[in-house]
Design a protein around this motif. Structure first.
Motif, PDB file in Angstrom:
ATOM      1  N   VAL A 226       3.938  -0.042   2.540  1.00 30.50           N
ATOM      2  CA  VAL A 226       5.371   0.159   2.754  1.00 30.50           C
ATOM      3  C   VAL A 226       5.630   0.793   4.120  1.00 30.50           C
ATOM      4  O   VAL A 226       6.507   0.348   4.880  1.00 30.50           O
ATOM      5  CB  VAL A 226       5.972   1.021   1.627  1.00 30.50           C
ATOM      6  CG1 VAL A 226       7.392   1.449   1.967  1.00 30.50           C
ATOM      7  CG2 VAL A 226       5.948   0.263   0.301  1.00 30.50           C
ATOM      8  N   GLU A 227       4.848   1.794   4.464  1.00 30.05           N
ATOM      9  CA  GLU A 227       5.066   2.523   5.714  1.00 30.05           C
ATOM     10  C   GLU A 227       4.691   1.712   6.948  1.00 30.05           C
ATOM     11  O   GLU A 227       5.129   2.032   8.056  1.00 30.05           O
ATOM     12  CB  GLU A 227       4.272   3.827   5.692  1.00 30.05           C
ATOM     13  CG  GLU A 227       4.807   4.836   4.669  1.00 30.05           C
ATOM     14  CD  GLU A 227       3.969   6.095   4.595  1.00 30.05           C
ATOM     15  OE1 GLU A 227       2.878   6.128   5.218  1.00 30.05           O
ATOM     16  OE2 GLU A 227       4.393   7.048   3.911  1.00 30.05           O
ATOM     17  N   HIS A 228       3.896   0.646   6.779  1.00 31.02           N
ATOM     18  CA  HIS A 228       3.483  -0.173   7.917  1.00 31.02           C
ATOM     19  C   HIS A 228       4.143  -1.543   7.935  1.00 31.02           C
ATOM     20  O   HIS A 228       3.686  -2.452   8.625  1.00 31.02           O
ATOM     21  CB  HIS A 228       1.959  -0.318   7.920  1.00 31.02           C
ATOM     22  CG  HIS A 228       1.244   0.941   8.322  1.00 31.02           C
ATOM     23  ND1 HIS A 228       1.053   1.992   7.446  1.00 31.02           N
ATOM     24  CD2 HIS A 228       0.715   1.339   9.510  1.00 31.02           C
ATOM     25  CE1 HIS A 228       0.405   2.965   8.075  1.00 31.02           C
ATOM     26  NE2 HIS A 228       0.206   2.600   9.320  1.00 31.02           N
ATOM     27  N   GLY A 229       5.228  -1.678   7.176  1.00 25.29           N
ATOM     28  CA  GLY A 229       6.022  -2.900   7.272  1.00 25.29           C
ATOM     29  C   GLY A 229       5.582  -4.054   6.400  1.00 25.29           C
ATOM     30  O   GLY A 229       6.071  -5.175   6.571  1.00 25.29           O
ATOM     31  N   TYR A 230       4.685  -3.812   5.456  1.00 21.58           N
ATOM     32  CA  TYR A 230       4.269  -4.852   4.517  1.00 21.58           C
ATOM     33  C   TYR A 230       5.010  -4.651   3.195  1.00 21.58           C
ATOM     34  O   TYR A 230       5.575  -3.592   2.940  1.00 21.58           O
ATOM     35  CB  TYR A 230       2.759  -4.803   4.300  1.00 21.58           C
ATOM     36  CG  TYR A 230       1.966  -5.006   5.566  1.00 21.58           C
ATOM     37  CD1 TYR A 230       1.710  -6.272   6.072  1.00 21.58           C
ATOM     38  CD2 TYR A 230       1.462  -3.912   6.272  1.00 21.58           C
ATOM     39  CE1 TYR A 230       0.987  -6.454   7.242  1.00 21.58           C
ATOM     40  CE2 TYR A 230       0.729  -4.084   7.448  1.00 21.58           C
ATOM     41  CZ  TYR A 230       0.498  -5.354   7.920  1.00 21.58           C
ATOM     42  OH  TYR A 230      -0.219  -5.530   9.081  1.00 21.58           O
ATOM     43  N   ASP A 231       4.996  -5.677   2.347  1.00 22.66           N
ATOM     44  CA  ASP A 231       5.777  -5.613   1.114  1.00 22.66           C
ATOM     45  C   ASP A 231       4.898  -5.802  -0.115  1.00 22.66           C
ATOM     46  O   ASP A 231       4.631  -6.944  -0.524  1.00 22.66           O
ATOM     47  CB  ASP A 231       6.883  -6.677   1.134  1.00 22.66           C
ATOM     48  CG  ASP A 231       7.871  -6.499  -0.016  1.00 22.66           C
ATOM     49  OD1 ASP A 231       7.650  -5.608  -0.853  1.00 22.66           O
ATOM     50  OD2 ASP A 231       8.866  -7.251  -0.064  1.00 22.66           O
ATOM     51  N   PRO A 232       4.452  -4.706  -0.729  1.00 22.35           N
ATOM     52  CA  PRO A 232       3.629  -4.821  -1.933  1.00 22.35           C
ATOM     53  C   PRO A 232       4.422  -5.200  -3.176  1.00 22.35           C
ATOM     54  O   PRO A 232       3.841  -5.378  -4.248  1.00 22.35           O
ATOM     55  CB  PRO A 232       3.037  -3.417  -2.082  1.00 22.35           C
ATOM     56  CG  PRO A 232       4.077  -2.524  -1.484  1.00 22.35           C
ATOM     57  CD  PRO A 232       4.660  -3.304  -0.333  1.00 22.35           C
ATOM     58  N   PHE A 233       5.759  -5.320  -3.033  1.00 23.34           N
ATOM     59  CA  PHE A 233       6.609  -5.701  -4.160  1.00 23.34           C
ATOM     60  C   PHE A 233       6.769  -7.220  -4.276  1.00 23.34           C
ATOM     61  O   PHE A 233       7.422  -7.698  -5.206  1.00 23.34           O
ATOM     62  CB  PHE A 233       7.991  -5.056  -4.029  1.00 23.34           C
ATOM     63  CG  PHE A 233       7.988  -3.556  -4.230  1.00 23.34           C
ATOM     64  CD1 PHE A 233       8.244  -3.011  -5.473  1.00 23.34           C
ATOM     65  CD2 PHE A 233       7.711  -2.710  -3.170  1.00 23.34           C
ATOM     66  CE1 PHE A 233       8.241  -1.641  -5.666  1.00 23.34           C
ATOM     67  CE2 PHE A 233       7.711  -1.331  -3.342  1.00 23.34           C
ATOM     68  CZ  PHE A 233       7.965  -0.793  -4.602  1.00 23.34           C
ATOM     69  N   LEU A 234       6.215  -7.987  -3.351  1.00 22.89           N
ATOM     70  CA  LEU A 234       6.303  -9.435  -3.432  1.00 22.89           C
ATOM     71  C   LEU A 234       5.596  -9.939  -4.695  1.00 22.89           C
ATOM     72  O   LEU A 234       4.652  -9.306  -5.178  1.00 22.89           O
ATOM     73  CB  LEU A 234       5.669 -10.078  -2.199  1.00 22.89           C
ATOM     74  CG  LEU A 234       6.422  -9.909  -0.875  1.00 22.89           C
ATOM     75  CD1 LEU A 234       5.585 -10.453   0.282  1.00 22.89           C
ATOM     76  CD2 LEU A 234       7.775 -10.619  -0.931  1.00 22.89           C
ATOM     77  N   PRO A 235       6.047 -11.059  -5.248  1.00 22.02           N
ATOM     78  CA  PRO A 235       5.421 -11.579  -6.469  1.00 22.02           C
ATOM     79  C   PRO A 235       3.912 -11.743  -6.308  1.00 22.02           C
ATOM     80  O   PRO A 235       3.433 -12.277  -5.303  1.00 22.02           O
ATOM     81  CB  PRO A 235       6.111 -12.937  -6.662  1.00 22.02           C
ATOM     82  CG  PRO A 235       7.439 -12.771  -5.997  1.00 22.02           C
ATOM     83  CD  PRO A 235       7.192 -11.887  -4.808  1.00 22.02           C
TER      84      PRO A 235
END
Length: 246
Positions: A226-235
């Motif tokens: 999250v802090e580095h601009g990635y999205d772990p909430f993606l399906p």
């Protein structure tokens, strides 16, 4: 036609660029690059060719084939391809140990507990999701017989042509560690392929430990992502991996 520069990954710790069939890995942590180069020279599985090294840059050749899959996407690789990946991982785990140590169990437990608290207090994840996965994680938090592990064996780090492994990339986290951590990392978000991987690996695997490592890897990664601009909430990504344990 001029080659274009592709940014594969970039953040404050390191960056990887691709120019044609050459990858340029830029890392100010020379110890991490030392590990990568030495590990690739030691392991009994196919690895990229090192073209040159001029700190802080390591140049390696692209490996043939296509990745086993991508996190968040259903893998279209065949059961035989997954079994071949399992056999390659088994060769690695049977290799002589590297001379450098890995992370201790105490260090992992300490980091995990701290990260679980931060995930809740920051509001990134609900407390019940974190608590449940911290419970699942306990199965993996036990003594293990050290093996030579890749340490970051993501599904996109294993390349194949057909059902033959042509290369395993990104060895900067290689160390002594729990063999089941590699199997869990490779099948993160790909639970349906675990049986094929284990069939190629060739030994009984404690599935509760695998699930424990799925939870641990996800819990430790989410805030950083999250802090580095990635999205772990993606399906299909890390948050969905945690939700699957509820």
């Amino acid at each position: 036609m001029k080659e274009i520069i592709e940014v594969v990954v970039a953040h404050q710790q390191r960056a990887t660029l691709r120019v044609g069939d050459v990858f340029l890995k830029i890392d100010t942590d020379q110890a991490r690059i030392d590990v990568e180069v030495e590990a690739m020279a030691m392991v009994p599985v196919p690895t990229p060719e090192v073209l040159w090294r001029q700190p802080p840059v390591l140049a390696i050749a692209a490996v043939r084939g296509t990745a086993l899959g991508r996190l968040g996407e259903p893998s279209t690789s065949s059961p035989a391809a997954w079994a071949a990946a399992g056999a390659a991982v088994r060769m690695l785990h049977d290799a002589p140990l590297p001379p450098w140590p890995g992370r201790s169990l105490d260090d992992i437990v300490s980091e995990l507990d701290e990260e679980c608290g931060l995930l809740v207090t920051s509001g990134i994840l609900p407390a019940d999701l974190v608590t449940r996965n911290r419970q699942v994680a306990e199965a993996a938090l036990r003594p293990w017989t050290p093996a030579f592990i890749h340490g970051d064996l993501q599904i996109c780090h294993v390349f194949l042509e057909g059902d033959k492994v042509t290369g395993v990339i990104d060895w900067s986290e290689a160390s002594r560690g729990d063999a089941l951590y590699d199997l869990a990392t490779l099948t993160l978000g790909q639970e349906e392929h675990l049986a094929d991987l284990v069939a190629g690996y060739g030994s009984d695997v404690d599935l509760d430990v695998i699930r424990g490592w799925w939870s641990i890897r996800s819990l430790l990664a989410i805030r950083w992502l999250v802090e580095h601009g990635y999205d772990p909430f993606l399906p299909g990504c890390e948050v969905d991996v945690l939700k699957a344990r509820m």
